[in-house]
Write an enzyme that holds these catalytic residues in place. Structure first.
Site, short mmCIF file in Angstrom:
data_model
loop_
_atom_site.label_atom_id
_atom_site.label_comp_id
_atom_site.label_asym_id
_atom_site.label_seq_id
_atom_site.Cartn_x
_atom_site.Cartn_y
_atom_site.Cartn_z
N HIS A 17 -8.73 64.09 -75.69
CA HIS A 17 -8.30 62.86 -75.02
C HIS A 17 -9.45 62.08 -74.39
CE1 HIS A 17 -4.64 61.02 -72.71
NE2 HIS A 17 -5.52 60.10 -73.04
N TYR B 228 0.28 62.67 -70.52
CA TYR B 228 1.42 61.79 -70.27
C TYR B 228 2.58 62.56 -69.62
CZ TYR B 228 -0.95 58.80 -73.75
OH TYR B 228 -1.85 58.05 -74.46
#
Length: 283
Positions: free
Chosen positions: A105, A50
């Site tokens: 992730h 992010y």
């Protein structure tokens, strides 16, 4: 109001609802974290990918809430699964010496090496719980077979249209809990405006979104809606002063359509395995 929590399979307590920071800049994430903590949230979710971990860290520090009262989760990106410094680098960006939950992730690259790295960080006390994100099918089976410490949390797309039944069945023997992203169906108005949610919103004097978020927590899902709007952040958390009945839950179950908004693919996973991200660019 006392924060609703779930017990993970290692007896760590996790808040039932948190603020997600996907697609936020570092500055936006900083303010969202400040607003969320002021609204009573105690779970914050971010990720290497992010590129806003520095902002999340600043928001936590500016909030005035003690670090030990915040449940912080982040995620390692596949290109750093084999980097021995990946966990420490993540902690440095976040401005903390531990995270409460760290995920892999994506099921891409050398994910078994990445998982071993998380297991070591867990043993070292840098990570209080281990998570995996977006794993399913053969890769999930492979990871569960090789994991010495079974994952505490699996993060995946989940909402009333798609409840991850196969994945939940696979992790159930290990007590691994689901954390739901895209909890409102990626903003799909068809989902949010299903007649059952409109009806229950009127019954409980809540919004359709609040009904759906409460459904998540009653399903046993940790839920992480994202917003940069302080009023929406507050409203998303205001879901614990009512309880959906068993009949309500059964009626909501009838809207399941097995529609998902992100379709995993081998091509995507291959791309993630080589997608270099410039973590140094975070401000």
């Amino acid at each position: 109001m006392t924060e609703m929590t779930f017990d993970l399979n290692n007896d760590v307590k996790i808040p039932a609802i948190g603020i997600g920071t996907f697609q936020m800049s570092a500055d936006q994430a900083q303010q969202a974290v400040i607003d969320a903590l002021a609204a009573g949230y105690r779970l914050i979710d971010t990720a290497n990918a992010y590129l806003n971990e520095t902002g999340v860290g600043r928001g936590m520090q500016a909030s005035g809430v003690k670090r030990e009262d915040i449940f912080l989760s982040s995620k390692l990106w596949p290109t750093v699964y084999t980097d021995d410094h990946a966990v420490d680098d993540t902690l440095q960006r976040l401005g903390t010496d531990y995270v409460d939950l760290m995920f892999l992730h994506q099921p891409a690259g050398d994910y078994l090496a990445g998982y071993r790295q998380l297991e070591q960080a867990y043993r070292d006390g840098k990570v209080k719980a281990i998570g995996i994100s977006n794993f399913e099918g053969q890769k999930l089976e492979d990871l569960l077979e090789h994991a010495e410490i079974k994952p505490q949390v699996i993060q995946a797309e989940a909402h009333p249209y798609f409840t991850q039944d196969a994945v939940r069945q696979m992790v159930a023997p290990f007590g691994t809990r689901l954390m739901a992203w895209f909890p409102l169906g990626h903003g799909d108005k068809n989902l949010v405006n299903e007649s059952i949610f409109t009806e229950l919103a009127q019954k409980y004097h809540k919004s359709n979104a609040q009904i759906i978020l409460r459904w998540h927590t009653q399903m046993g899902f940790v839920v992480i809606p994202g917003s940069t709007n302080a009023a929406h952040i507050q409203a998303n958390h205001d879901i614990f002063d009512f309880t959906l009945t068993d009949e309500d839950m059964q009626r909501i179950a009838s809207v399941k359509k097995n529609i998902r908004y992100y379709t995993p693919s081998a091509a995507n996973e291959e791309r993630y395995a080589t997608m270099q991200l410039d973590f140094a660019s975070e401000k």
